[in-house]
Design a protein around this motif. Structure first.
Motif, PDB file in Angstrom:
ATOM      1  N   PHE A  29       0.827  -1.200   0.000  1.00 18.45           N
ATOM      2  CA  PHE A  29       0.000   0.000   0.000  1.00 18.45           C
ATOM      3  C   PHE A  29       0.868   1.260   0.000  1.00 18.45           C
ATOM      4  CE2 PHE A  29      -1.998   3.501   2.221  1.00 18.45           C
ATOM      5  CZ  PHE A  29      -3.186   3.642   1.512  1.00 18.45           C
ATOM      6  N   VAL A  30       1.884   1.296   0.848  1.00 20.49           N
ATOM      7  CA  VAL A  30       2.764   2.466   0.945  1.00 20.49           C
ATOM      8  C   VAL A  30       3.510   2.681  -0.376  1.00 20.49           C
ATOM      9  CG1 VAL A  30       4.845   3.362   2.080  1.00 20.49           C
ATOM     10  CG2 VAL A  30       2.972   2.414   3.446  1.00 20.49           C
ATOM     11  N   ASP A  31       3.971   1.583  -0.969  1.00 18.93           N
ATOM     12  CA  ASP A  31       4.672   1.698  -2.256  1.00 18.93           C
ATOM     13  C   ASP A  31       3.761   2.249  -3.348  1.00 18.93           C
ATOM     14  OD1 ASP A  31       6.962   0.709  -1.089  1.00 18.93           O
ATOM     15  OD2 ASP A  31       6.731  -1.319  -1.903  1.00 18.93           O
ATOM     16  N   GLN A  32       2.504   1.847  -3.314  1.00 16.70           N
ATOM     17  CA  GLN A  32       1.557   2.280  -4.340  1.00 16.70           C
ATOM     18  C   GLN A  32       0.951   3.648  -4.048  1.00 16.70           C
ATOM     19  OE1 GLN A  32      -1.262  -0.938  -4.576  1.00 16.70           O
ATOM     20  NE2 GLN A  32       0.164  -2.274  -5.670  1.00 16.70           N
ATOM     21  N   VAL A  69       2.854  12.240   0.447  1.00 23.20           N
ATOM     22  CA  VAL A  69       3.250  13.564  -0.041  1.00 23.20           C
ATOM     23  C   VAL A  69       2.731  14.570   0.970  1.00 23.20           C
ATOM     24  CG1 VAL A  69       3.028  15.234  -1.910  1.00 23.20           C
ATOM     25  CG2 VAL A  69       3.069  12.788  -2.422  1.00 23.20           C
ATOM     26  N   GLU A  70       3.642  15.355   1.521  1.00 21.81           N
ATOM     27  CA  GLU A  70       3.223  16.342   2.504  1.00 21.81           C
ATOM     28  C   GLU A  70       2.453  17.451   1.816  1.00 21.81           C
ATOM     29  OE1 GLU A  70       5.835  17.564   5.623  1.00 21.81           O
ATOM     30  OE2 GLU A  70       7.182  15.892   5.188  1.00 21.81           O
ATOM     31  N   ALA A  71       1.339  17.833   2.379  1.00 23.76           N
ATOM     32  CA  ALA A  71       0.484  18.874   1.801  1.00 23.76           C
ATOM     33  C   ALA A  71       1.211  20.211   1.743  1.00 23.76           C
ATOM     34  CB  ALA A  71      -0.802  19.007   2.612  1.00 23.76           C
ATOM     35  N   ASP A  72       2.041  20.499   2.727  1.00 17.99           N
ATOM     36  CA  ASP A  72       2.737  21.781   2.772  1.00 17.99           C
ATOM     37  C   ASP A  72       3.855  21.876   1.737  1.00 17.99           C
ATOM     38  OD1 ASP A  72       1.124  22.588   4.839  1.00 17.99           O
ATOM     39  OD2 ASP A  72       2.512  21.904   6.389  1.00 17.99           O
TER      40      ASP A  72
END
Length: 83
Positions: A65-68, A72-75
């Motif tokens: 799941f993490v790989d797919q 991404v940080e919103a800031d």
């Protein structure tokens, strides 16, 4: 009684996973976590090996799941837009 019993109750499994007995019961009933039903009252037991296998499967599913879905940080996008 052994320090490391072969079979665990649903309450024992819930404690290991830090979740509720109801959640563990749902995992068992869906077939996600193999268990046996014993005795006249039909008490559920999970073999310790099956619990460890389940935990390893969950780690593998989480990695996939993490790989797919990379984080991404919103800031980060907002900072780049200001530069």
């Amino acid at each position: 009684m052994a320090d490391d019993p072969r079979f665990l109750t649903l309450a024992d499994v819930a404690e290991v996973l830090n979740t509720s007995s109801a959640q563990v019961y749902a995992l068992v009933r869906r077939g996600d976590l193999p268990a046996i039903k014993i005795g006249g009252r039909g008490q559920w037991r999970v073999e310790r090996v099956q619990l460890e296998d389940f935990i390893q499967r969950m780690y593998a599913e989480t990695r996939t799941f993490v790989d797919q879905h990379p984080f991404v940080e919103a800031d980060a996008g907002a900072d780049q837009a200001r530069d």
